[in-house]
Design a protein around this motif. Structure first.
Motif, PDB file in Angstrom:
ATOM      1  N   UNK A  86      11.265  19.801 -16.998  1.00  0.00           N
ATOM      2  CA  UNK A  86      11.210  18.650 -16.095  1.00  0.00           C
ATOM      3  C   UNK A  86      12.196  18.799 -14.936  1.00  0.00           C
ATOM      4  N   UNK A  87      11.899  18.136 -13.828  1.00  0.00           N
ATOM      5  CA  UNK A  87      12.845  18.072 -12.726  1.00  0.00           C
ATOM      6  C   UNK A  87      14.068  17.264 -13.160  1.00  0.00           C
ATOM      7  N   UNK A  88      15.237  17.665 -12.686  1.00  0.00           N
ATOM      8  CA  UNK A  88      16.419  16.825 -12.899  1.00  0.00           C
ATOM      9  C   UNK A  88      16.294  15.604 -12.004  1.00  0.00           C
ATOM     10  N   UNK A  89      17.114  14.607 -12.254  1.00  0.00           N
ATOM     11  CA  UNK A  89      17.089  13.411 -11.408  1.00  0.00           C
ATOM     12  C   UNK A  89      17.449  13.768  -9.974  1.00  0.00           C
ATOM     13  N   UNK A  90      18.433  14.644  -9.807  1.00  0.00           N
ATOM     14  CA  UNK A  90      18.831  15.071  -8.462  1.00  0.00           C
ATOM     15  C   UNK A  90      17.682  15.788  -7.760  1.00  0.00           C
ATOM     16  N   UNK A  91      16.982  16.661  -8.462  1.00  0.00           N
ATOM     17  CA  UNK A  91      15.857  17.387  -7.873  1.00  0.00           C
ATOM     18  C   UNK A  91      14.726  16.435  -7.496  1.00  0.00           C
ATOM     19  N   UNK A  92      14.450  15.454  -8.354  1.00  0.00           N
ATOM     20  CA  UNK A  92      13.402  14.472  -8.051  1.00  0.00           C
ATOM     21  C   UNK A  92      13.781  13.653  -6.814  1.00  0.00           C
ATOM     22  N   UNK A  93      15.057  13.275  -6.699  1.00  0.00           N
ATOM     23  CA  UNK A  93      15.530  12.526  -5.528  1.00  0.00           C
ATOM     24  C   UNK A  93      15.370  13.352  -4.261  1.00  0.00           C
ATOM     25  N   UNK A  94      15.712  14.627  -4.334  1.00  0.00           N
ATOM     26  CA  UNK A  94      15.585  15.488  -3.161  1.00  0.00           C
ATOM     27  C   UNK A  94      14.124  15.747  -2.798  1.00  0.00           C
ATOM     28  N   UNK A 151       0.823  -1.215   0.000  1.00  0.00           N
ATOM     29  CA  UNK A 151       0.000   0.000   0.000  1.00  0.00           C
ATOM     30  C   UNK A 151       0.850   1.256   0.000  1.00  0.00           C
ATOM     31  N   UNK A 152       1.864   1.291   0.861  1.00  0.00           N
ATOM     32  CA  UNK A 152       2.765   2.449   0.908  1.00  0.00           C
ATOM     33  C   UNK A 152       3.500   2.621  -0.404  1.00  0.00           C
ATOM     34  N   UNK A 153       3.954   1.493  -0.970  1.00  0.00           N
ATOM     35  CA  UNK A 153       4.696   1.551  -2.231  1.00  0.00           C
ATOM     36  C   UNK A 153       3.833   2.133  -3.346  1.00  0.00           C
ATOM     37  N   UNK A 154       2.623   1.633  -3.479  1.00  0.00           N
ATOM     38  CA  UNK A 154       1.732   2.119  -4.536  1.00  0.00           C
ATOM     39  C   UNK A 154       1.355   3.586  -4.320  1.00  0.00           C
ATOM     40  N   UNK A 155       0.999   3.938  -3.094  1.00  0.00           N
ATOM     41  CA  UNK A 155       0.557   5.300  -2.815  1.00  0.00           C
ATOM     42  C   UNK A 155       1.695   6.300  -2.995  1.00  0.00           C
ATOM     43  N   UNK A 156       2.861   5.984  -2.448  1.00  0.00           N
ATOM     44  CA  UNK A 156       3.968   6.939  -2.509  1.00  0.00           C
ATOM     45  C   UNK A 156       4.499   7.094  -3.935  1.00  0.00           C
ATOM     46  N   UNK A 157       4.645   6.000  -4.654  1.00  0.00           N
ATOM     47  CA  UNK A 157       5.177   6.106  -6.018  1.00  0.00           C
ATOM     48  C   UNK A 157       4.221   6.868  -6.932  1.00  0.00           C
ATOM     49  N   UNK A 158       2.926   6.640  -6.781  1.00  0.00           N
ATOM     50  CA  UNK A 158       1.956   7.384  -7.595  1.00  0.00           C
ATOM     51  C   UNK A 158       1.947   8.865  -7.211  1.00  0.00           C
ATOM     52  N   UNK A 159       2.055   9.145  -5.921  1.00  0.00           N
ATOM     53  CA  UNK A 159       2.115  10.532  -5.439  1.00  0.00           C
ATOM     54  C   UNK A 159       3.322  11.262  -6.040  1.00  0.00           C
ATOM     55  N   UNK A 160       4.470  10.606  -6.025  1.00  0.00           N
ATOM     56  CA  UNK A 160       5.684  11.214  -6.586  1.00  0.00           C
ATOM     57  C   UNK A 160       5.532  11.403  -8.088  1.00  0.00           C
ATOM     58  N   UNK A 161       5.030  10.387  -8.780  1.00  0.00           N
ATOM     59  CA  UNK A 161       4.863  10.471 -10.233  1.00  0.00           C
ATOM     60  C   UNK A 161       3.966  11.653 -10.614  1.00  0.00           C
TER      61      UNK A 161
END
Length: 198
Positions: free
Chosen positions: A74-82, A51-61
């Motif tokens: 678009x966000x850079x990879x570093x910005x997305x990680x942060x 549940x956490x995996x699905x919710x958090x990954x969709x939220x980030x996407x």
């Protein structure tokens, strides 16, 4: 028993994840894709509570897409990680997500990169990373055989060696794995490694 791992090669990054949806002693399905395409040049492999995996990954996407929509960049990879690290750190003090992330991306300016983000909001830029019980074997294989200027074929061969080691050494090993790659041409599925049918 989950397993997600990744590595950076010459001009690309690769993420591998098992595809088992497991609860206690039951396997509910064996074709769960745990690697999400965030945008055209980013992949996010996730492990943790379903549940956490699905919710958090969709939220980030969705938030990465919203940022690009609002700003036309678009966000850079570093910005997305942060961004992910910040969201996990905020949630840690309220209602933590039990999710671990391997983020791979390709940026025109910096090339390929890989980030290790765990459930307590630890963030590191790395050349190779792994989460889950399979990480003990995947990290050992990568420590032995990984080198920074790997070609795609070499990285796929190493990923196959890691998968084979996990299958043969882990007591309750996942049987199916998905491999995805991101490079200057974008993020895409490379292949599946299956031993059981859907």
């Amino acid at each position: 028993m989950e397993c997600v791992f990744g590595m950076v090669g010459k001009g690309f990054a690769l993420v591998v994840a098992d595809s088992s949806a497991v609860n206690s002693i039951l396997v509910h399905k064996s074709n769960e894709d745990k690697i999400m395409v965030l945008d055209s040049h980013k992949l996010m492999g996730a492990s943790g509570e379903a549940g956490d995996r699905a919710q958090f990954t969709e939220y980030v996407q969705k938030n990465v897409a919203l940022y690009q929509y609002r700003n036309n960049i678009p966000l850079t990879t570093k910005a997305a990680a942060n961004f992910m690290r910040g969201e996990l750190a905020t949630a840690l003090r309220k209602n933590p997500y039990m999710v671990n992330i391997v983020l791979a991306g390709y940026d025109k300016e910096t090339g390929p990169s890989l980030y290790f983000i765990d459930y307590i909001a630890t963030l590191h830029k790395v050349d190779k990373a792994a989460f889950g019980y399979g990480s003990y074997f995947a990290l050992s294989m990568m420590d032995r055989h990984y080198h920074a200027d790997m070609t795609v074929d070499e990285a796929i061969k190493l990923a196959d060696q890691c998968i084979e080691e996990i299958r043969s050494r882990l007591v309750v090993a996942p049987q199916n794995f998905v491999i995805k790659i991101v490079d200057q041409d974008g993020a895409r599925e490379h292949s599946w490694r299956r031993t059981t049918k859907d």
